[in-house]
Design a protein around this motif. Structure first.
Motif, PDB file in Angstrom:
ATOM      1  N   GLN A   1       6.549  78.670  20.623  1.00 28.72           N
ATOM      2  CA  GLN A   1       6.789  77.917  20.634  1.00 28.72           C
ATOM      3  C   GLN A   1       8.413  78.049  22.145  1.00 28.72           C
ATOM      4  O   GLN A   1       9.031  76.534  22.767  1.00 28.72           O
ATOM      5  CB  GLN A   1       7.457  77.731  18.828  1.00 28.72           C
ATOM      6  N   ILE A   2       8.442  79.183  22.081  1.00 24.16           N
ATOM      7  CA  ILE A   2      10.396  78.746  23.365  1.00 24.16           C
ATOM      8  C   ILE A   2       9.122  78.614  24.529  1.00 24.16           C
ATOM      9  O   ILE A   2       9.485  78.012  25.592  1.00 24.16           O
ATOM     10  CB  ILE A   2       9.736  80.417  23.052  1.00 24.16           C
ATOM     11  N   LEU A   3       7.575  78.791  24.747  1.00 22.00           N
ATOM     12  CA  LEU A   3       6.717  78.898  26.266  1.00 22.00           C
ATOM     13  C   LEU A   3       6.438  77.407  26.340  1.00 22.00           C
ATOM     14  O   LEU A   3       7.084  77.000  27.414  1.00 22.00           O
ATOM     15  CB  LEU A   3       6.039  79.221  25.949  1.00 22.00           C
ATOM     16  N   VAL A   4       6.505  76.559  25.020  1.00 24.08           N
ATOM     17  CA  VAL A   4       6.182  74.925  24.908  1.00 24.08           C
ATOM     18  C   VAL A   4       7.205  74.279  25.300  1.00 24.08           C
ATOM     19  O   VAL A   4       7.454  73.612  26.306  1.00 24.08           O
ATOM     20  CB  VAL A   4       5.522  74.238  23.726  1.00 24.08           C
ATOM     21  N   GLY A   5       8.503  75.451  24.468  1.00 26.02           N
ATOM     22  CA  GLY A   5       9.897  74.264  25.509  1.00 26.02           C
ATOM     23  C   GLY A   5      10.465  74.397  26.755  1.00 26.02           C
ATOM     24  O   GLY A   5      10.367  73.049  27.217  1.00 26.02           O
ATOM     25  N   ARG A   6       9.735  75.705  26.760  1.00 21.74           N
ATOM     26  CA  ARG A   6      10.036  76.289  28.418  1.00 21.74           C
ATOM     27  C   ARG A   6       9.513  75.134  29.684  1.00 21.74           C
ATOM     28  O   ARG A   6       9.751  74.522  30.784  1.00 21.74           O
ATOM     29  CB  ARG A   6       9.948  77.147  29.225  1.00 21.74           C
TER      30      ARG A   6
ATOM     31  N   THR B   1      10.180  66.305  29.719  1.00 21.62           N
ATOM     32  CA  THR B   1       9.536  65.559  28.431  1.00 21.62           C
ATOM     33  C   THR B   1       9.946  65.959  27.256  1.00 21.62           C
ATOM     34  O   THR B   1      10.452  67.398  27.142  1.00 21.62           O
ATOM     35  CB  THR B   1       7.726  65.271  28.915  1.00 21.62           C
ATOM     36  N   THR B   2       9.366  65.832  26.814  1.00 20.91           N
ATOM     37  CA  THR B   2       9.703  66.401  25.036  1.00 20.91           C
ATOM     38  C   THR B   2       7.947  67.249  24.690  1.00 20.91           C
ATOM     39  O   THR B   2       7.390  67.463  25.256  1.00 20.91           O
ATOM     40  CB  THR B   2       9.264  65.767  23.896  1.00 20.91           C
ATOM     41  N   VAL B   3       8.685  67.678  23.645  1.00 19.15           N
ATOM     42  CA  VAL B   3       7.827  69.502  22.929  1.00 19.15           C
ATOM     43  C   VAL B   3       6.608  68.793  23.021  1.00 19.15           C
ATOM     44  O   VAL B   3       5.326  68.602  22.767  1.00 19.15           O
ATOM     45  CB  VAL B   3       8.266  70.134  22.499  1.00 19.15           C
ATOM     46  N   ARG B   4       6.746  67.849  22.199  1.00 16.28           N
ATOM     47  CA  ARG B   4       5.588  66.204  20.847  1.00 16.28           C
ATOM     48  C   ARG B   4       5.211  66.359  22.485  1.00 16.28           C
ATOM     49  O   ARG B   4       3.810  65.876  21.793  1.00 16.28           O
ATOM     50  CB  ARG B   4       7.001  65.351  20.488  1.00 16.28           C
ATOM     51  N   GLN B   5       5.263  65.596  23.685  1.00 18.04           N
ATOM     52  CA  GLN B   5       4.809  65.533  24.363  1.00 18.04           C
ATOM     53  C   GLN B   5       3.703  66.180  25.262  1.00 18.04           C
ATOM     54  O   GLN B   5       2.308  66.643  24.789  1.00 18.04           O
ATOM     55  CB  GLN B   5       5.206  64.494  25.526  1.00 18.04           C
TER      56      GLN B   5
ATOM     57  N   ILE C   1       0.641  66.930  22.489  1.00 19.06           N
ATOM     58  CA  ILE C   1       0.045  65.332  22.984  1.00 19.06           C
ATOM     59  C   ILE C   1      -1.274  65.435  23.746  1.00 19.06           C
ATOM     60  O   ILE C   1      -1.958  65.523  23.467  1.00 19.06           O
ATOM     61  CB  ILE C   1       0.803  63.863  23.016  1.00 19.06           C
ATOM     62  N   ASP C   2      -0.614  66.338  25.397  1.00 20.14           N
ATOM     63  CA  ASP C   2      -1.176  66.396  26.303  1.00 20.14           C
ATOM     64  C   ASP C   2      -1.852  67.548  26.272  1.00 20.14           C
ATOM     65  O   ASP C   2      -3.159  67.723  26.733  1.00 20.14           O
ATOM     66  CB  ASP C   2       0.171  66.838  27.127  1.00 20.14           C
ATOM     67  N   MET C   3      -1.388  68.373  25.617  1.00 23.30           N
ATOM     68  CA  MET C   3      -2.485  70.068  25.044  1.00 23.30           C
ATOM     69  C   MET C   3      -3.273  69.895  23.762  1.00 23.30           C
ATOM     70  O   MET C   3      -4.319  70.545  23.746  1.00 23.30           O
ATOM     71  CB  MET C   3      -1.711  70.735  25.371  1.00 23.30           C
ATOM     72  N   ASP C   4      -3.545  68.539  23.779  1.00 23.38           N
ATOM     73  CA  ASP C   4      -4.904  68.479  21.990  1.00 23.38           C
ATOM     74  C   ASP C   4      -3.874  69.844  21.464  1.00 23.38           C
ATOM     75  O   ASP C   4      -5.131  70.174  20.569  1.00 23.38           O
ATOM     76  CB  ASP C   4      -5.463  68.214  22.771  1.00 23.38           C
ATOM     77  N   LEU C   5      -2.236  69.923  20.313  1.00 21.16           N
ATOM     78  CA  LEU C   5      -1.904  70.880  19.741  1.00 21.16           C
ATOM     79  C   LEU C   5      -1.532  70.436  19.093  1.00 21.16           C
ATOM     80  O   LEU C   5      -1.729  71.598  17.725  1.00 21.16           O
ATOM     81  CB  LEU C   5      -1.284  71.615  20.440  1.00 21.16           C
TER      82      LEU C   5
END
Length: 84
Positions: free
Chosen positions: A56-61, A68-72, A75-79
């Motif tokens: 989560q920390i890495l995705v946030g960074r 962009t947002t964490v949600r995006q 979505i982009d990484m199909d997670l």
């Protein structure tokens, strides 16, 4: 006769439960104690949660770097799972 049938059903039910207990003990291992199994499971959950937190920390960074947002990112990484 009703009492005899009831007693017979109770014996059958107890035998069925004992067979289920024996099967579960065989799957877990004869010498495994419930406390040991629970303790190991808790340790595994802690490791999972630590890995998830780090992710989560890495995705946030990454989201911050991309502006962009964490949600995006999810979505982009199909997670995203099917529930989201």
């Amino acid at each position: 006769m009703h009492v005899a049938t009831s007693a017979k059903k109770q014996r059958e039910y107890v035998e069925q439960l004992q067979a289920e207990i024996n099967a579960l003990q065989a799957r877990l291992g004869e010498d495994e104690k419930a406390e040991t199994i629970v303790s190991n499971h808790i340790k595994l959950l802690h490791r999972y949660n630590e890995a998830k937190d780090a992710t989560q920390i890495l995705v946030g960074r990454l989201a911050s770097l991309k502006g962009t947002t964490v949600r995006q990112i999810y979505i982009d990484m199909d997670l995203l799972d099917d529930a989201n």
